[in-house]
Design a protein around this motif. Sequence first.
Motif, PDB file in Angstrom:
ATOM      1  N   PHE A  76       0.841  -1.188   0.000  1.00 28.19           N
ATOM      2  CA  PHE A  76       0.000   0.000   0.000  1.00 28.19           C
ATOM      3  C   PHE A  76       0.880   1.243   0.000  1.00 28.19           C
ATOM      4  O   PHE A  76       1.999   1.213   0.496  1.00 28.19           O
ATOM      5  CB  PHE A  76      -0.919   0.004   1.229  1.00 28.19           C
ATOM      6  CG  PHE A  76      -1.826  -1.184   1.281  1.00 28.19           C
ATOM      7  CD1 PHE A  76      -3.021  -1.195   0.570  1.00 28.19           C
ATOM      8  CD2 PHE A  76      -1.486  -2.302   2.023  1.00 28.19           C
ATOM      9  CE1 PHE A  76      -3.855  -2.300   0.603  1.00 28.19           C
ATOM     10  CE2 PHE A  76      -2.318  -3.413   2.059  1.00 28.19           C
ATOM     11  CZ  PHE A  76      -3.508  -3.415   1.345  1.00 28.19           C
ATOM     12  N   PRO A  77       0.355   2.339  -0.527  1.00 30.85           N
ATOM     13  CA  PRO A  77       1.158   3.571  -0.528  1.00 30.85           C
ATOM     14  C   PRO A  77       1.435   4.028   0.908  1.00 30.85           C
ATOM     15  O   PRO A  77       0.590   3.892   1.782  1.00 30.85           O
ATOM     16  CB  PRO A  77       0.276   4.577  -1.267  1.00 30.85           C
ATOM     17  CG  PRO A  77      -1.097   3.999  -1.267  1.00 30.85           C
ATOM     18  CD  PRO A  77      -0.967   2.523  -1.107  1.00 30.85           C
ATOM     19  N   ALA A  78       2.621   4.514   1.117  1.00 28.09           N
ATOM     20  CA  ALA A  78       2.995   4.974   2.453  1.00 28.09           C
ATOM     21  C   ALA A  78       2.920   6.488   2.509  1.00 28.09           C
ATOM     22  O   ALA A  78       3.211   7.151   1.526  1.00 28.09           O
ATOM     23  CB  ALA A  78       4.404   4.499   2.787  1.00 28.09           C
ATOM     24  N   PRO A  79       2.566   7.062   3.604  1.00 30.82           N
ATOM     25  CA  PRO A  79       1.986   6.362   4.746  1.00 30.82           C
ATOM     26  C   PRO A  79       0.529   6.015   4.485  1.00 30.82           C
ATOM     27  O   PRO A  79      -0.118   6.612   3.636  1.00 30.82           O
ATOM     28  CB  PRO A  79       2.105   7.371   5.879  1.00 30.82           C
ATOM     29  CG  PRO A  79       2.070   8.704   5.215  1.00 30.82           C
ATOM     30  CD  PRO A  79       2.698   8.504   3.847  1.00 30.82           C
ATOM     31  N   SER A  80       0.047   5.045   5.227  1.00 25.94           N
ATOM     32  CA  SER A  80      -1.330   4.607   5.077  1.00 25.94           C
ATOM     33  C   SER A  80      -1.912   4.357   6.466  1.00 25.94           C
ATOM     34  O   SER A  80      -1.348   4.820   7.457  1.00 25.94           O
ATOM     35  CB  SER A  80      -1.370   3.337   4.214  1.00 25.94           C
ATOM     36  OG  SER A  80      -2.672   3.115   3.718  1.00 25.94           O
ATOM     37  N   SER A  97       4.024   2.313  13.082  1.00 28.99           N
ATOM     38  CA  SER A  97       4.134   3.731  13.452  1.00 28.99           C
ATOM     39  C   SER A  97       5.475   4.309  13.018  1.00 28.99           C
ATOM     40  O   SER A  97       5.548   5.460  12.585  1.00 28.99           O
ATOM     41  CB  SER A  97       3.966   3.904  14.964  1.00 28.99           C
ATOM     42  OG  SER A  97       2.650   3.623  15.340  1.00 28.99           O
ATOM     43  N   ARG A  98       6.520   3.526  13.132  1.00 22.98           N
ATOM     44  CA  ARG A  98       7.850   3.982  12.705  1.00 22.98           C
ATOM     45  C   ARG A  98       7.908   4.247  11.208  1.00 22.98           C
ATOM     46  O   ARG A  98       8.758   4.993  10.742  1.00 22.98           O
ATOM     47  CB  ARG A  98       8.907   2.958  13.100  1.00 22.98           C
ATOM     48  CG  ARG A  98       9.191   2.949  14.574  1.00 22.98           C
ATOM     49  CD  ARG A  98      10.256   1.975  14.942  1.00 22.98           C
ATOM     50  NE  ARG A  98      10.491   2.015  16.378  1.00 22.98           N
ATOM     51  CZ  ARG A  98      11.072   1.056  17.063  1.00 22.98           C
ATOM     52  NH1 ARG A  98      11.496  -0.037  16.445  1.00 22.98           N
ATOM     53  NH2 ARG A  98      11.238   1.171  18.357  1.00 22.98           N
ATOM     54  N   ARG A  99       7.002   3.630  10.459  1.00 21.88           N
ATOM     55  CA  ARG A  99       6.925   3.856   9.014  1.00 21.88           C
ATOM     56  C   ARG A  99       5.928   4.972   8.695  1.00 21.88           C
ATOM     57  O   ARG A  99       5.496   5.111   7.558  1.00 21.88           O
ATOM     58  CB  ARG A  99       6.495   2.574   8.303  1.00 21.88           C
ATOM     59  CG  ARG A  99       7.535   1.486   8.328  1.00 21.88           C
ATOM     60  CD  ARG A  99       6.938   0.221   7.722  1.00 21.88           C
ATOM     61  NE  ARG A  99       7.944  -0.779   7.493  1.00 21.88           N
ATOM     62  CZ  ARG A  99       8.354  -1.167   6.285  1.00 21.88           C
ATOM     63  NH1 ARG A  99       7.836  -0.631   5.201  1.00 21.88           N
ATOM     64  NH2 ARG A  99       9.266  -2.086   6.169  1.00 21.88           N
ATOM     65  N   ASP A 100       5.512   5.719   9.708  1.00 20.04           N
ATOM     66  CA  ASP A 100       4.571   6.837   9.580  1.00 20.04           C
ATOM     67  C   ASP A 100       3.156   6.413   9.201  1.00 20.04           C
ATOM     68  O   ASP A 100       2.411   7.185   8.619  1.00 20.04           O
ATOM     69  CB  ASP A 100       5.091   7.889   8.585  1.00 20.04           C
ATOM     70  CG  ASP A 100       6.345   8.553   9.098  1.00 20.04           C
ATOM     71  OD1 ASP A 100       6.455   8.749  10.322  1.00 20.04           O
ATOM     72  OD2 ASP A 100       7.231   8.863   8.278  1.00 20.04           O
ATOM     73  N   TRP A 101       2.797   5.186   9.507  1.00 18.64           N
ATOM     74  CA  TRP A 101       1.425   4.730   9.286  1.00 18.64           C
ATOM     75  C   TRP A 101       0.556   5.198  10.443  1.00 18.64           C
ATOM     76  O   TRP A 101       1.017   5.326  11.579  1.00 18.64           O
ATOM     77  CB  TRP A 101       1.388   3.205   9.212  1.00 18.64           C
ATOM     78  CG  TRP A 101       1.799   2.646   7.888  1.00 18.64           C
ATOM     79  CD1 TRP A 101       2.964   2.911   7.206  1.00 18.64           C
ATOM     80  CD2 TRP A 101       1.062   1.735   7.090  1.00 18.64           C
ATOM     81  NE1 TRP A 101       2.995   2.215   6.037  1.00 18.64           N
ATOM     82  CE2 TRP A 101       1.835   1.467   5.938  1.00 18.64           C
ATOM     83  CE3 TRP A 101      -0.164   1.102   7.238  1.00 18.64           C
ATOM     84  CZ2 TRP A 101       1.424   0.605   4.939  1.00 18.64           C
ATOM     85  CZ3 TRP A 101      -0.569   0.235   6.239  1.00 18.64           C
ATOM     86  CH2 TRP A 101       0.207   0.004   5.101  1.00 18.64           C
ATOM     87  N   GLU A 102      -0.703   5.443  10.152  1.00 17.58           N
ATOM     88  CA  GLU A 102      -1.699   5.726  11.191  1.00 17.58           C
ATOM     89  C   GLU A 102      -2.208   4.371  11.687  1.00 17.58           C
ATOM     90  O   GLU A 102      -2.771   3.593  10.913  1.00 17.58           O
ATOM     91  CB  GLU A 102      -2.852   6.537  10.608  1.00 17.58           C
ATOM     92  CG  GLU A 102      -3.895   6.913  11.624  1.00 17.58           C
ATOM     93  CD  GLU A 102      -5.043   7.669  10.992  1.00 17.58           C
ATOM     94  OE1 GLU A 102      -6.171   7.508  11.493  1.00 17.58           O
ATOM     95  OE2 GLU A 102      -4.824   8.390   9.998  1.00 17.58           O
ATOM     96  N   VAL A 103      -1.989   4.084  12.961  1.00 16.12           N
ATOM     97  CA  VAL A 103      -2.301   2.771  13.528  1.00 16.12           C
ATOM     98  C   VAL A 103      -3.456   2.886  14.510  1.00 16.12           C
ATOM     99  O   VAL A 103      -3.435   3.718  15.407  1.00 16.12           O
ATOM    100  CB  VAL A 103      -1.069   2.175  14.251  1.00 16.12           C
ATOM    101  CG1 VAL A 103      -1.404   0.830  14.884  1.00 16.12           C
ATOM    102  CG2 VAL A 103       0.114   2.060  13.305  1.00 16.12           C
ATOM    103  N   GLU A 104      -4.454   2.047  14.305  1.00 19.58           N
ATOM    104  CA  GLU A 104      -5.543   1.864  15.271  1.00 19.58           C
ATOM    105  C   GLU A 104      -5.447   0.426  15.744  1.00 19.58           C
ATOM    106  O   GLU A 104      -5.324  -0.494  14.932  1.00 19.58           O
ATOM    107  CB  GLU A 104      -6.910   2.084  14.609  1.00 19.58           C
ATOM    108  CG  GLU A 104      -7.162   3.493  14.171  1.00 19.58           C
ATOM    109  CD  GLU A 104      -7.536   4.425  15.313  1.00 19.58           C
ATOM    110  OE1 GLU A 104      -8.046   3.943  16.337  1.00 19.58           O
ATOM    111  OE2 GLU A 104      -7.315   5.628  15.161  1.00 19.58           O
TER     112      GLU A 104
END
Length: 121
Positions: A76-80, A97-104
């Motif tokens: 998937f495109p980052a960040p996602s 999170s370290r890859r700048d993803w929004e994590v829920e």
Amino acid sequence: MALAALAGWLSARTAYASAPGLVHVEDSAYAELRVLDRAGRRSLLIDGGIHTQVDSLNRAPWLPYVVVSELAAELFPAPSRILLVGLGGGSAAIQFSRRDWEVEAVEIDSAVTGVAHRYFS
């Protein structure tokens, strides 16, 4: 018979409570949670099963599922954004999170969330 089984369970639990490397033990509404530090690794055990294991110094994940799950980041495109069902010690959440993803993350057991924040972040 039931009393003997209960006595055996309590005896084993008491013996383990003083085991070397035991950092934390807690009974939640769902399970027994233990945090252990042994051989350079910190582990979260839920009812005796290892759910998270990280390097004690840098918190890098030791369990292969975390590294394999990161392959999703390549699809998937980052960040996602990602939804994690079950937090454990939070290794997967931290890596994304370290890859700048929004994590829920959804975790049914608030005690697991507390242990993750206290001992694995």
